[in-house]
Design a protein around this motif. Structure first.
Motif, PDB file in Angstrom:
ATOM      1  N   PRO A 186      31.765  24.706  36.308  1.00  0.00           N
ATOM      2  CA  PRO A 186      33.106  24.892  36.879  1.00  0.00           C
ATOM      3  C   PRO A 186      34.162  25.350  35.874  1.00  0.00           C
ATOM      4  CG  PRO A 186      32.159  22.771  37.537  1.00  0.00           C
ATOM      5  CD  PRO A 186      31.327  23.304  36.422  1.00  0.00           C
ATOM      6  N   LEU A 187      33.859  25.317  34.579  1.00  0.00           N
ATOM      7  CA  LEU A 187      34.858  25.698  33.576  1.00  0.00           C
ATOM      8  C   LEU A 187      35.244  27.168  33.741  1.00  0.00           C
ATOM      9  CD1 LEU A 187      33.277  24.012  30.413  1.00  0.00           C
ATOM     10  CD2 LEU A 187      35.319  23.249  31.658  1.00  0.00           C
ATOM     11  N   PRO A 188      36.505  27.509  33.520  1.00  0.00           N
ATOM     12  CA  PRO A 188      36.919  28.911  33.641  1.00  0.00           C
ATOM     13  C   PRO A 188      36.344  29.772  32.527  1.00  0.00           C
ATOM     14  CG  PRO A 188      38.734  27.547  32.824  1.00  0.00           C
ATOM     15  CD  PRO A 188      37.640  26.609  33.217  1.00  0.00           C
ATOM     16  N   GLY A 189      35.972  30.988  32.885  1.00  0.00           N
ATOM     17  CA  GLY A 189      35.538  31.966  31.881  1.00  0.00           C
ATOM     18  C   GLY A 189      34.131  31.806  31.365  1.00  0.00           C
ATOM     19  N   VAL A 190      33.301  30.997  32.035  1.00  0.00           N
ATOM     20  CA  VAL A 190      31.941  30.787  31.542  1.00  0.00           C
ATOM     21  C   VAL A 190      31.098  32.046  31.768  1.00  0.00           C
ATOM     22  CG1 VAL A 190      29.827  29.428  31.741  1.00  0.00           C
ATOM     23  CG2 VAL A 190      32.051  28.305  31.959  1.00  0.00           C
ATOM     24  N   PHE A 191      30.467  32.521  30.695  1.00  0.00           N
ATOM     25  CA  PHE A 191      29.562  33.665  30.756  1.00  0.00           C
ATOM     26  C   PHE A 191      28.130  33.184  30.993  1.00  0.00           C
ATOM     27  CE2 PHE A 191      26.663  36.348  28.069  1.00  0.00           C
ATOM     28  CZ  PHE A 191      26.633  37.446  28.900  1.00  0.00           C
ATOM     29  N   ARG A 192      27.686  32.207  30.205  1.00  0.00           N
ATOM     30  CA  ARG A 192      26.381  31.583  30.367  1.00  0.00           C
ATOM     31  C   ARG A 192      26.466  30.128  29.887  1.00  0.00           C
ATOM     32  NH1 ARG A 192      25.653  35.900  32.362  1.00  0.00           N
ATOM     33  NH2 ARG A 192      23.821  37.271  32.265  1.00  0.00           N
ATOM     34  N   VAL A 193      25.545  29.320  30.377  1.00  0.00           N
ATOM     35  CA  VAL A 193      25.342  27.986  29.809  1.00  0.00           C
ATOM     36  C   VAL A 193      23.970  28.046  29.139  1.00  0.00           C
ATOM     37  CG1 VAL A 193      25.148  25.514  30.235  1.00  0.00           C
ATOM     38  CG2 VAL A 193      26.731  26.894  31.602  1.00  0.00           C
ATOM     39  N   ILE A 194      23.968  27.870  27.824  1.00  0.00           N
ATOM     40  CA  ILE A 194      22.742  28.115  27.060  1.00  0.00           C
ATOM     41  C   ILE A 194      22.388  26.920  26.174  1.00  0.00           C
ATOM     42  CG2 ILE A 194      22.925  30.628  27.095  1.00  0.00           C
ATOM     43  CD1 ILE A 194      24.229  30.529  24.351  1.00  0.00           C
ATOM     44  N   HIS A 195      21.205  27.000  25.598  1.00  0.00           N
ATOM     45  CA  HIS A 195      20.681  25.937  24.762  1.00  0.00           C
ATOM     46  C   HIS A 195      21.061  26.164  23.297  1.00  0.00           C
ATOM     47  CE1 HIS A 195      18.125  26.734  28.281  1.00  0.00           C
ATOM     48  NE2 HIS A 195      18.149  25.421  28.413  1.00  0.00           N
ATOM     49  N   GLN A 196      20.997  25.099  22.521  1.00  0.00           N
ATOM     50  CA  GLN A 196      21.385  25.174  21.111  1.00  0.00           C
ATOM     51  C   GLN A 196      20.675  26.305  20.370  1.00  0.00           C
ATOM     52  OE1 GLN A 196      19.927  22.025  18.417  1.00  0.00           O
ATOM     53  NE2 GLN A 196      22.040  21.731  17.768  1.00  0.00           N
ATOM     54  N   ALA A 197      19.356  26.404  20.546  1.00  0.00           N
ATOM     55  CA  ALA A 197      18.599  27.453  19.855  1.00  0.00           C
ATOM     56  C   ALA A 197      19.018  28.844  20.314  1.00  0.00           C
ATOM     57  CB  ALA A 197      17.093  27.254  20.076  1.00  0.00           C
ATOM     58  N   ASP A 198      19.352  28.979  21.613  1.00  0.00           N
ATOM     59  CA  ASP A 198      19.799  30.275  22.148  1.00  0.00           C
ATOM     60  C   ASP A 198      21.093  30.707  21.455  1.00  0.00           C
ATOM     61  OD1 ASP A 198      17.800  29.556  23.963  1.00  0.00           O
ATOM     62  OD2 ASP A 198      19.216  29.076  25.566  1.00  0.00           O
ATOM     63  N   TRP A 199      21.990  29.740  21.321  1.00  0.00           N
ATOM     64  CA  TRP A 199      23.301  30.038  20.753  1.00  0.00           C
ATOM     65  C   TRP A 199      23.189  30.454  19.296  1.00  0.00           C
ATOM     66  CZ3 TRP A 199      26.694  27.653  17.119  1.00  0.00           C
ATOM     67  CH2 TRP A 199      28.022  28.098  17.172  1.00  0.00           C
ATOM     68  N   LEU A 200      22.356  29.749  18.548  1.00  0.00           N
ATOM     69  CA  LEU A 200      22.176  30.090  17.143  1.00  0.00           C
ATOM     70  C   LEU A 200      21.476  31.438  16.991  1.00  0.00           C
ATOM     71  CD1 LEU A 200      21.183  26.550  15.861  1.00  0.00           C
ATOM     72  CD2 LEU A 200      23.302  27.792  15.333  1.00  0.00           C
ATOM     73  N   ALA A 201      20.483  31.716  17.837  1.00  0.00           N
ATOM     74  CA  ALA A 201      19.825  33.028  17.793  1.00  0.00           C
ATOM     75  C   ALA A 201      20.813  34.138  18.111  1.00  0.00           C
ATOM     76  CB  ALA A 201      18.648  33.059  18.768  1.00  0.00           C
ATOM     77  N   GLY A 202      21.768  33.830  18.996  1.00  0.00           N
ATOM     78  CA  GLY A 202      22.783  34.816  19.348  1.00  0.00           C
ATOM     79  C   GLY A 202      23.624  35.259  18.164  1.00  0.00           C
TER      80      GLY A 202
END
Length: 427
Positions: free
Chosen positions: A136-152
């Motif tokens: 529900p948060l405004p502006g959310v593009f994706r909800v991802i996992h810790q490893a996904d975020w670091l790989a990003g």
């Protein structure tokens, strides 16, 4: 080091810090680095602290080797740690960690009403529950996992995950897709990341990452995994029937299978790794029972006087209190630790035998649920250092005990990086 075949990099983001290793095509770790999270943040939920720790661990590793020979990178993270992000990866809220319960119990009840019984999305710390909490948060593009975020941070892509991290978020590893029932929980499909097999190529490093670390522009970033899966892979287990027993505070057993195993009554589900499946369970027996009766030094001293080749004849099921998860699923299951031998050494031996018996029963349970026959065991954790206990376990389990190549999860991530690099023809 020769650059003829190059090396890959594995990064583990654990609960207290980050570790990185460089591994050759032959599987040899030739450099490593680590960084404590506390050195960068006093909050273990701080993503900026995560990244600073990863950056420091990787820089320490790269300082030991010829960076020009890097071929691929893989990252593992704590299973079930999730955060909502904007398209550029900026966190939009404090992450919910792997052991954080979802704040709204109604969300968990909604998942329970729609998720299949064998799904790993159930429970108070559900990854799917965290997605529903953040969406529900405004502006959310994706909800991802810790490893996904670091790989990003290495690719610039914040919409890609792997089959292992996605499991607790409701991903179906058998059908290899996000299942239709997710919509009935209210989950927004547009917030879910794309999912790739662990170790599959995602993209080459971004120009910004290449410049920041001095990496060649063709270095490949591959889909990661969870810290638990990475720790298993680090041992060198790689064929169906290969198992790893962790003798820590509790006993956990994991085995590679040629088919998926799902048994919700035991909390058992399967991670997909290549064309195999990693299944396992956790018992309530283990080192905590030993520690409740003997100090560490006393265990070592008593072990010297134990003959592991003989049997006490006692049938212990060592537990601290009633209740067992696996290989018996019974919240009222009673400990068996009577009669207590008069001699402390004999009592300790009976506990060793009892835990080994539970370990044997655990592997028998996996086989009864459809796994291949147990073909080998590698052992990690503090209990692996006790030669007497090991000898008793060898006698009880009657399969080869093989050496552990590494207990570092980062080495398991590196093995996935090797797989991705080979798939891409880089090694």
């Amino acid at each position: 080091m020769s650059g003829a075949s190059g090396f890959v990099l594995g990064i583990d983001m654990g609960t207290s810090g980050a570790r990185a290793v460089a591994m050759t095509a032959a599987g040899e770790v030739v450099a490593s680095g680590s960084a404590k999270l506390a050195a960068f943040s006093d909050d273990h939920r701080d993503p900026v602290g995560w990244w600073k720790a990863v950056r420091a661990a990787l820089a320490e590793t790269l300082a030991e080797i010829e960076v020009a020979h890097a071929r691929a990178i893989c990252i593992d993270g704590t299973s079930g740690t999730m955060l909502p992000v904007a398209a550029d990866g900026a966190p939009l809220a404090t992450p919910l960690m792997y052991n954080d319960p979802v704040p709204d119990s109604a969300i968990i009840e909604r998942i329970a009403a729609h998720a299949p019984e064998e799904s790993a999305a159930h429970g108070a710390t559900s990854g799917l529950g965290k997605l529903l909490t953040f969406q529900p948060l405004p502006g959310v593009f994706r909800v991802i996992h810790q490893a996904d975020w670091l790989a990003g941070h290495f690719t610039g892509l914040y919409d890609v995950s792997d089959e292992n991290n996605a499991l607790k978020t409701g991903y179906d590893p058998v059908a290899r897709k996000w299942p239709d029932w997710l919509a009935r929980t209210g989950a927004r499909a547009d917030l879910l990341p794309d999912v790739l097999p662990a170790g599959s190529p995602i993209a080459t490093v971004s120009p910004a990452a290449a410049e920041a670390f001095g990496l060649p522009s063709e270095v490949l970033v591959v889909a990661g995994t969870t810290d638990g899966c990475a720790s298993f892979l680090a041992t060198g287990a790689d064929r169906p029937g290969d198992a790893v027993s962790a003798l820590g505070t509790t006993l956990t057993v994991k085995m590679l299978s040629d088919k998926p195993l799902f048994a919700p009554q035991y909390g058992l589900y399967s991670h997909r790794i290549g064309d195999m499946w990693l299944a396992g369970g956790a018992s309530n027996t283990g080192g905590a029972v030993l520690a409740a009766h003997f100090e560490t030094g006393r265990i070592a001293a008593l072990s010297e006087s134990i003959d592991p080749a003989t049997d006490t004849g006692l049938d212990f099921y060592p537990l601290l209190k009633p209740g067992e998860r696996f290989p018996v699923a019974d919240p009222a299951f009673l400990p068996r630790m009577e009669p207590r031998p008069a001699e402390d050494a004999e009592f300790l031996k009976a506990i060793f035998e009892g835990i080994a018996g539970v370990e044997r029963l655990a592997y028998e349970r996996l086989v009864s649920l459809g796994s291949p026959a147990l073909r080998s065991i590698r052992t990690v954790g503090g209990g692996a250092k006790n030669a007497t206990w090991t000898a008793i376990r060898k006698r009880k389990l009657a399969v080869p005990f093989l050496p552990v190549l590494s207990e570092e999860a980062a080495a398991g991530a590196a093995r996935l990086a090797l797989s991705g690099a080979r798939e891409a023809g880089l090694l």
